[in-house]
Design a protein around this motif. Sequence first.
Motif, short mmCIF file in Angstrom:
data_model
loop_
_atom_site.label_atom_id
_atom_site.label_comp_id
_atom_site.label_asym_id
_atom_site.label_seq_id
_atom_site.Cartn_x
_atom_site.Cartn_y
_atom_site.Cartn_z
N ASN A 119 130.50 114.07 106.65
CA ASN A 119 129.81 112.85 106.23
C ASN A 119 130.53 112.33 104.98
O ASN A 119 130.44 112.93 103.92
CB ASN A 119 128.34 113.14 105.93
N ILE A 120 131.26 111.24 105.13
CA ILE A 120 132.10 110.71 104.05
C ILE A 120 131.69 109.28 103.73
O ILE A 120 131.49 108.46 104.63
CB ILE A 120 133.60 110.72 104.45
N ARG A 121 131.65 108.97 102.43
CA ARG A 121 131.44 107.61 101.96
C ARG A 121 132.66 107.18 101.13
O ARG A 121 133.28 108.00 100.45
CB ARG A 121 130.18 107.50 101.10
N ILE A 122 132.96 105.90 101.21
CA ILE A 122 134.10 105.32 100.51
C ILE A 122 133.81 103.83 100.33
O ILE A 122 133.00 103.27 101.08
CB ILE A 122 135.41 105.57 101.30
N ASP A 123 134.44 103.21 99.36
CA ASP A 123 134.27 101.77 99.20
C ASP A 123 135.61 101.13 98.88
O ASP A 123 136.55 101.81 98.48
CB ASP A 123 133.25 101.46 98.08
N THR A 124 135.67 99.81 99.06
CA THR A 124 136.90 99.09 98.75
C THR A 124 136.58 97.65 98.35
O THR A 124 135.50 97.14 98.64
CB THR A 124 137.90 99.14 99.93
N HIS A 125 137.53 97.04 97.73
CA HIS A 125 137.44 95.65 97.27
C HIS A 125 137.43 94.71 98.48
O HIS A 125 138.09 94.97 99.48
CB HIS A 125 138.64 95.36 96.37
N ASN A 138 139.95 104.36 111.42
CA ASN A 138 139.65 105.79 111.31
C ASN A 138 138.17 106.11 111.51
O ASN A 138 137.72 107.19 111.15
CB ASN A 138 140.16 106.33 109.97
N GLY A 139 137.41 105.18 112.07
CA GLY A 139 136.04 105.47 112.46
C GLY A 139 134.99 105.27 111.39
O GLY A 139 133.83 105.66 111.58
N PHE A 140 135.35 104.65 110.27
CA PHE A 140 134.36 104.37 109.24
C PHE A 140 133.59 103.10 109.62
O PHE A 140 134.16 102.18 110.19
CB PHE A 140 135.03 104.17 107.87
N HIS A 141 132.31 103.08 109.28
CA HIS A 141 131.45 101.94 109.57
C HIS A 141 131.12 101.21 108.27
O HIS A 141 130.75 101.82 107.28
CB HIS A 141 130.14 102.40 110.22
N ARG A 142 131.25 99.90 108.33
CA ARG A 142 130.89 99.05 107.20
C ARG A 142 129.37 99.08 107.06
O ARG A 142 128.65 98.75 108.01
CB ARG A 142 131.40 97.64 107.44
N CYS A 143 128.88 99.48 105.88
CA CYS A 143 127.44 99.69 105.71
C CYS A 143 126.76 98.66 104.82
O CYS A 143 125.56 98.46 104.94
CB CYS A 143 127.19 101.08 105.14
N GLU A 149 129.90 100.71 88.23
CA GLU A 149 129.21 100.75 86.94
C GLU A 149 129.38 99.45 86.16
O GLU A 149 128.48 99.03 85.45
CB GLU A 149 129.71 101.93 86.10
N ASN A 150 130.54 98.80 86.30
CA ASN A 150 130.79 97.55 85.57
C ASN A 150 130.21 96.32 86.28
O ASN A 150 130.37 95.20 85.82
CB ASN A 150 132.28 97.36 85.33
N GLY A 151 129.55 96.54 87.43
CA GLY A 151 128.91 95.45 88.15
C GLY A 151 129.74 94.85 89.28
O GLY A 151 129.21 94.06 90.07
N ASP A 152 131.02 95.20 89.36
CA ASP A 152 131.87 94.67 90.43
C ASP A 152 131.37 95.13 91.80
O ASP A 152 131.03 96.30 91.99
CB ASP A 152 133.32 95.12 90.26
N ALA A 153 131.36 94.20 92.75
CA ALA A 153 130.91 94.50 94.11
C ALA A 153 132.03 95.14 94.91
O ALA A 153 133.21 94.79 94.75
CB ALA A 153 130.45 93.23 94.79
N ARG A 154 131.66 96.06 95.79
CA ARG A 154 132.60 96.70 96.70
C ARG A 154 131.95 96.83 98.08
O ARG A 154 130.74 97.01 98.19
CB ARG A 154 133.00 98.10 96.22
N ILE A 155 132.77 96.77 99.11
CA ILE A 155 132.29 96.98 100.47
C ILE A 155 132.19 98.49 100.69
O ILE A 155 133.16 99.22 100.47
CB ILE A 155 133.23 96.35 101.51
N ALA A 156 131.03 98.94 101.13
CA ALA A 156 130.76 100.36 101.32
C ALA A 156 130.92 100.75 102.78
O ALA A 156 130.47 100.03 103.68
CB ALA A 156 129.35 100.68 100.85
N TYR A 157 131.56 101.90 103.00
CA TYR A 157 131.79 102.42 104.34
C TYR A 157 131.30 103.87 104.40
O TYR A 157 131.26 104.57 103.39
CB TYR A 157 133.29 102.43 104.66
#
Length: 162
Positions: A119-125, A138-143, A149-157
């Motif tokens: 079970n892996i989580r990752i995020d990207t710009h 690689n089979g990750f789902h956009r969640c 912490e600085n408030g910048d938004a990231r897409i979570a997978y």
Amino acid sequence: MNIRPARTEELSRIEEIYASARVFMREQGNPNQWRTQYPPSELLLADIAAERLYVCEEEGELLGVFYFALGEDPTYRVIEDGAWLSDKPYGVIHRIAVAARGRGVASFCFAHCFSLCPNIRIDTHRDNLPMQRALEKNGFHRCGIIHLENGDARIAYQKEEG
């Protein structure tokens, strides 16, 4: 290819890989994700000391670098515009970067982490389209969307077994 913990004496090569990744991101229309000297040397050294920074190597040459840890990441506590696939214990990948000639390295790193934790989580710009494609390939789902912490938004997978 082989994955192992990074060593302090490899810091300059690791920084070269991150510098190369920053150039690549700018060339791909993503100039804002790791702006100047990110990640800083102090953070990399702390990650090495904590045995959470890993390198991918082949025949003694470092081809990639990434952070991996098991356990909760505070920035993943709140997700907007979606939901995590589950609340099961997870591993986290951050700051993955690949050397210029490292084809297939990111996929190898993802597979390695998934072999350690199903079970892996990752995020990207939002502008990091190459990483978004690599994650989906690689089979990750956009969640949804998380905030750093600085408030910048990231897409979570997230990717999880069965």
